[in-house]
Design a protein around this motif. Structure first.
Motif, PDB file in Angstrom:
ATOM      1  N   LYS A  52       0.864  -1.177   0.000  1.00  0.00           N
ATOM      2  CA  LYS A  52       0.000   0.000   0.000  1.00  0.00           C
ATOM      3  C   LYS A  52       0.904   1.231   0.000  1.00  0.00           C
ATOM      4  O   LYS A  52       1.851   1.321   0.774  1.00  0.00           O
ATOM      5  CB  LYS A  52      -0.872  -0.045   1.257  1.00  0.00           C
ATOM      6  N   LEU A  53       0.596   2.144  -0.908  1.00  0.00           N
ATOM      7  CA  LEU A  53       1.368   3.391  -1.007  1.00  0.00           C
ATOM      8  C   LEU A  53       0.609   4.515  -0.312  1.00  0.00           C
ATOM      9  O   LEU A  53      -0.553   4.761  -0.617  1.00  0.00           O
ATOM     10  CB  LEU A  53       1.563   3.715  -2.502  1.00  0.00           C
ATOM     11  N   LEU A  54       1.260   5.156   0.643  1.00  0.00           N
ATOM     12  CA  LEU A  54       0.646   6.283   1.339  1.00  0.00           C
ATOM     13  C   LEU A  54       1.509   7.515   1.132  1.00  0.00           C
ATOM     14  O   LEU A  54       2.739   7.425   1.153  1.00  0.00           O
ATOM     15  CB  LEU A  54       0.524   6.000   2.844  1.00  0.00           C
ATOM     16  N   LYS A  55       0.843   8.638   0.929  1.00  0.00           N
ATOM     17  CA  LYS A  55       1.592   9.857   0.653  1.00  0.00           C
ATOM     18  C   LYS A  55       1.325  10.905   1.721  1.00  0.00           C
ATOM     19  O   LYS A  55       0.187  11.134   2.088  1.00  0.00           O
ATOM     20  CB  LYS A  55       1.153  10.370  -0.729  1.00  0.00           C
ATOM     21  N   PHE A  56       2.410  11.537   2.216  1.00  0.00           N
ATOM     22  CA  PHE A  56       2.262  12.647   3.162  1.00  0.00           C
ATOM     23  C   PHE A  56       2.769  13.939   2.541  1.00  0.00           C
ATOM     24  O   PHE A  56       3.818  13.918   1.910  1.00  0.00           O
ATOM     25  CB  PHE A  56       3.029  12.372   4.458  1.00  0.00           C
ATOM     26  N   PRO A  57       2.076  15.072   2.746  1.00  0.00           N
ATOM     27  CA  PRO A  57       0.808  15.131   3.446  1.00  0.00           C
ATOM     28  C   PRO A  57      -0.296  14.379   2.705  1.00  0.00           C
ATOM     29  O   PRO A  57      -0.325  14.392   1.478  1.00  0.00           O
ATOM     30  CB  PRO A  57       0.505  16.640   3.468  1.00  0.00           C
ATOM     31  N   ASP A  58      -1.201  13.742   3.485  1.00  0.00           N
ATOM     32  CA  ASP A  58      -2.396  13.148   2.899  1.00  0.00           C
ATOM     33  C   ASP A  58      -3.439  14.262   2.906  1.00  0.00           C
ATOM     34  O   ASP A  58      -3.982  14.616   3.957  1.00  0.00           O
ATOM     35  CB  ASP A  58      -2.854  11.951   3.727  1.00  0.00           C
ATOM     36  N   ARG A  59      -3.688  14.830   1.732  1.00  0.00           N
ATOM     37  CA  ARG A  59      -4.536  16.026   1.647  1.00  0.00           C
ATOM     38  C   ARG A  59      -6.024  15.717   1.744  1.00  0.00           C
ATOM     39  O   ARG A  59      -6.837  16.630   1.741  1.00  0.00           O
ATOM     40  CB  ARG A  59      -4.221  16.789   0.356  1.00  0.00           C
ATOM     41  N   SER A  60      -6.374  14.418   1.830  1.00  0.00           N
ATOM     42  CA  SER A  60      -7.800  14.050   1.825  1.00  0.00           C
ATOM     43  C   SER A  60      -8.428  14.033   3.220  1.00  0.00           C
ATOM     44  O   SER A  60      -9.638  14.016   3.352  1.00  0.00           O
ATOM     45  CB  SER A  60      -7.974  12.672   1.184  1.00  0.00           C
ATOM     46  N   THR A  61      -7.609  14.031   4.267  1.00  0.00           N
ATOM     47  CA  THR A  61      -8.151  13.953   5.634  1.00  0.00           C
ATOM     48  C   THR A  61      -8.587  15.341   6.113  1.00  0.00           C
ATOM     49  O   THR A  61      -8.327  16.347   5.449  1.00  0.00           O
ATOM     50  CB  THR A  61      -7.070  13.446   6.605  1.00  0.00           C
ATOM     51  N   SER A  62      -9.203  15.391   7.318  1.00  0.00           N
ATOM     52  CA  SER A  62      -9.648  16.704   7.837  1.00  0.00           C
ATOM     53  C   SER A  62      -8.464  17.648   8.022  1.00  0.00           C
ATOM     54  O   SER A  62      -8.518  18.810   7.623  1.00  0.00           O
ATOM     55  CB  SER A  62     -10.423  16.578   9.150  1.00  0.00           C
ATOM     56  N   VAL A  63      -7.395  17.162   8.629  1.00  0.00           N
ATOM     57  CA  VAL A  63      -6.219  18.022   8.809  1.00  0.00           C
ATOM     58  C   VAL A  63      -5.539  18.269   7.454  1.00  0.00           C
ATOM     59  O   VAL A  63      -5.052  19.372   7.176  1.00  0.00           O
ATOM     60  CB  VAL A  63      -5.231  17.387   9.831  1.00  0.00           C
ATOM     61  N   GLY A  64      -5.547  17.257   6.614  1.00  0.00           N
ATOM     62  CA  GLY A  64      -4.923  17.370   5.290  1.00  0.00           C
ATOM     63  C   GLY A  64      -5.536  18.479   4.448  1.00  0.00           C
ATOM     64  O   GLY A  64      -4.852  19.115   3.637  1.00  0.00           O
ATOM     65  N   LYS A  65      -6.808  18.729   4.640  1.00  0.00           N
ATOM     66  CA  LYS A  65      -7.473  19.796   3.867  1.00  0.00           C
ATOM     67  C   LYS A  65      -6.927  21.170   4.265  1.00  0.00           C
ATOM     68  O   LYS A  65      -6.759  22.044   3.424  1.00  0.00           O
ATOM     69  CB  LYS A  65      -8.991  19.732   4.057  1.00  0.00           C
ATOM     70  N   ILE A  66      -6.650  21.321   5.550  1.00  0.00           N
ATOM     71  CA  ILE A  66      -6.082  22.605   6.006  1.00  0.00           C
ATOM     72  C   ILE A  66      -4.665  22.749   5.451  1.00  0.00           C
ATOM     73  O   ILE A  66      -4.263  23.815   4.982  1.00  0.00           O
ATOM     74  CB  ILE A  66      -6.037  22.693   7.559  1.00  0.00           C
ATOM     75  N   ILE A  67      -3.909  21.644   5.495  1.00  0.00           N
ATOM     76  CA  ILE A  67      -2.539  21.667   4.967  1.00  0.00           C
ATOM     77  C   ILE A  67      -2.557  22.034   3.481  1.00  0.00           C
ATOM     78  O   ILE A  67      -1.760  22.843   3.011  1.00  0.00           O
ATOM     79  CB  ILE A  67      -1.848  20.296   5.180  1.00  0.00           C
ATOM     80  N   ASN A  68      -3.494  21.442   2.747  1.00  0.00           N
ATOM     81  CA  ASN A  68      -3.575  21.736   1.316  1.00  0.00           C
ATOM     82  C   ASN A  68      -3.847  23.219   1.080  1.00  0.00           C
ATOM     83  O   ASN A  68      -3.243  23.841   0.207  1.00  0.00           O
ATOM     84  CB  ASN A  68      -4.661  20.883   0.657  1.00  0.00           C
ATOM     85  N   GLU A  69      -4.728  23.783   1.906  1.00  0.00           N
ATOM     86  CA  GLU A  69      -5.036  25.208   1.783  1.00  0.00           C
ATOM     87  C   GLU A  69      -3.774  26.041   2.058  1.00  0.00           C
ATOM     88  O   GLU A  69      -3.460  26.993   1.334  1.00  0.00           O
ATOM     89  CB  GLU A  69      -6.162  25.554   2.785  1.00  0.00           C
ATOM     90  N   TYR A  70      -3.047  25.643   3.075  1.00  0.00           N
ATOM     91  CA  TYR A  70      -1.814  26.358   3.442  1.00  0.00           C
ATOM     92  C   TYR A  70      -0.791  26.306   2.303  1.00  0.00           C
ATOM     93  O   TYR A  70      -0.134  27.300   1.983  1.00  0.00           O
ATOM     94  CB  TYR A  70      -1.242  25.727   4.717  1.00  0.00           C
ATOM     95  N   LEU A  71      -0.671  25.135   1.684  1.00  0.00           N
ATOM     96  CA  LEU A  71       0.339  24.987   0.626  1.00  0.00           C
ATOM     97  C   LEU A  71      -0.039  25.698  -0.668  1.00  0.00           C
ATOM     98  O   LEU A  71       0.831  26.164  -1.401  1.00  0.00           O
ATOM     99  CB  LEU A  71       0.592  23.494   0.330  1.00  0.00           C
ATOM    100  N   THR A  72      -1.326  25.750  -0.953  1.00  0.00           N
ATOM    101  CA  THR A  72      -1.741  26.256  -2.260  1.00  0.00           C
ATOM    102  C   THR A  72      -2.232  27.703  -2.248  1.00  0.00           C
ATOM    103  O   THR A  72      -2.385  28.299  -3.310  1.00  0.00           O
ATOM    104  CB  THR A  72      -2.857  25.369  -2.868  1.00  0.00           C
ATOM    105  N   ASN A  73      -2.498  28.242  -1.062  1.00  0.00           N
ATOM    106  CA  ASN A  73      -3.011  29.609  -0.997  1.00  0.00           C
ATOM    107  C   ASN A  73      -2.052  30.454  -0.158  1.00  0.00           C
ATOM    108  O   ASN A  73      -2.022  30.360   1.065  1.00  0.00           O
ATOM    109  CB  ASN A  73      -4.419  29.550  -0.363  1.00  0.00           C
TER     110      ASN A  73
END
Ligand code: NYM
Ligand code: MG
Length: 229
Positions: free
Chosen positions: A32-53
Motif C-alpha cells: 500500500k502506497l501512502l503519501k504525506f501530506p495526505d490532503r484528503s483527511t480533515s487536517v490534510g485539507k487545512i494543509i492543502n489550503e496552506y500549501l496552495t493559498n
C-alpha cells in the motif's frame, strides 16, 4: 506469517519520489502506497489550503504541528496494514516534517523571505530539532528510509517549480542541507542516501531495488514494529 515492512522514500521536491514510490509499491506486490501530506483527511485539507493559498496564514509552529497531526491520522491504518502482511511505502514522512521546518528557520533569516515561506521573525522552535521531532515520537519507525538526493547543479536544472509554498529553488537548497543534517545516515543503518543526479527513472529504480534486496525489506519479518523514540 510475519508482518510487512515500512519503507519510506524521502527527497526534495522534483527528486522523483512519487514516481519511485509507485514503482516500488508495484514491485513489492502486496503493498500500500501512502503519501504525506495526505490532503484528503480533515487536517490534510487545512494543509492543502496552506500549501496552495499564499494568503492563508498559519504560524510556523502551527503548520509544523499540523503536518505531524496528519501523520497521526494514519497511524492506526499503517500499523494494521503492516500486521496484515502489507508492505507500506511512504512518500514523505517525519524527515520531511523536520527538514522543511528547520529550513524555514534558516530561510527566515535571509533577506529573501517575504513572510510567505516562513514567518518574518525566526521562530525559535523551528531551529530546535528536539522540539521539531517531539510530536512524531511514538509513530511507527520505518524499517528502511531512502533519501533521494540531487546535486545543486541538477536541482537548478529541474526548473518549472510549481506554485506551491516552498517550491522555490533558493529554499530547496536549504531544505537539502537540513535533510542531510538530520538524516543521521552514517549511524542509522536503516537510512540510505540515493544520489539521483544525472540518472533516468530506470537507473534510479535499479539503485533503489539494490538497497531493498540488500536490506531484505522485500520479505516479511517477525520483528516487532519499532516506534520513533
Ligand atoms: N512538507 C511535507 C512539509 O513541510 N512537512 C511535512 O511534514 C511533509 C510531509 O509539503 N513541499 C512539505 C514538503 C512539500 C509539501 O508535499 C507538499 P508534496 O510531496 O509536494 O505533495
Ligand atoms: Mg511538491
Amino acid at each position: 506469517m510475519g508482518r510487512g515492512q515500512l519503507i519510506l522514500i524521502e527527497g526534495l521536491d522534483r527528486s522523483g519520489k512519487s514516481t519511485q514510490s509507485a514503482i516500488l509499491a508495484e514491485k513489492l506486490g502486496k503493498s500500500k502506497l501512502l503519501k504525506f501530506p495526505d490532503r484528503s483527511t480533515s487536517v490534510g485539507k487545512i494543509i492543502n489550503e496552506y500549501l496552495t493559498n499564499s494568503s492563508f496564514q498559519l504560524s510556523d509552529q502551527t503548520a509544523h504541528l499540523l503536518f505531524s497531526a496528519n501523520r497521526w491520522e494514519l497511524n492506526n491504518e499503517i500499523i494494521e496494514l503492516l500486521n496484515d502482511g502489507y508492505f507500506v511505502i511512504l512518500d514523505r514522512y517525519i524527515y520531511s516534517g523536520i527538514a522543511y521546518s528547520l529550513a524555514k528557520y534558516e530561510y527566515s533569516k535571509t533577506a529573501n523571505n517575504s513572510g510567505v515561506i516562513a514567518s518574518t521573525t525566526a521562530s525559535e522552535q523551528m531551529g530546535d530539532v528536539e522540539w521539531l521531532y517531539g510530536p512524531d515520537k511514538g509513530l511507527p519507525k520505518p524499517d528502511l528510509t531512502l533519501f533521494l538526493t540531487l546535486d545543486l547543479v541538477e536541482l537548478g536544472k529541474r526548473k518549472g517549480w510549481g506554485n506551491e509554498r516552498y517550491e522555490l529553488e533558493e529554499f530547496q537548497k536549504i531544505v537539502k542541507s537540513s535533510f542531510l543534517r538530520i538524516l543521521n545516515h552514517e549511524e542509522d543503518e536503516t537510512v540510505e542516501l540515493v544520489d539521483v543526479s544525472g540518472k533516468n527513472i530506470e537507473e534510479v529504480t535499479a539503485l533503489i531495488w539494490e538497497v531493498v534486496e540488500e536490506k531484505k525489506v522485500n520479505q516479511t519479518t517477525e520483528r516487532q514494529i519499532e516506534k520513533l523514540s
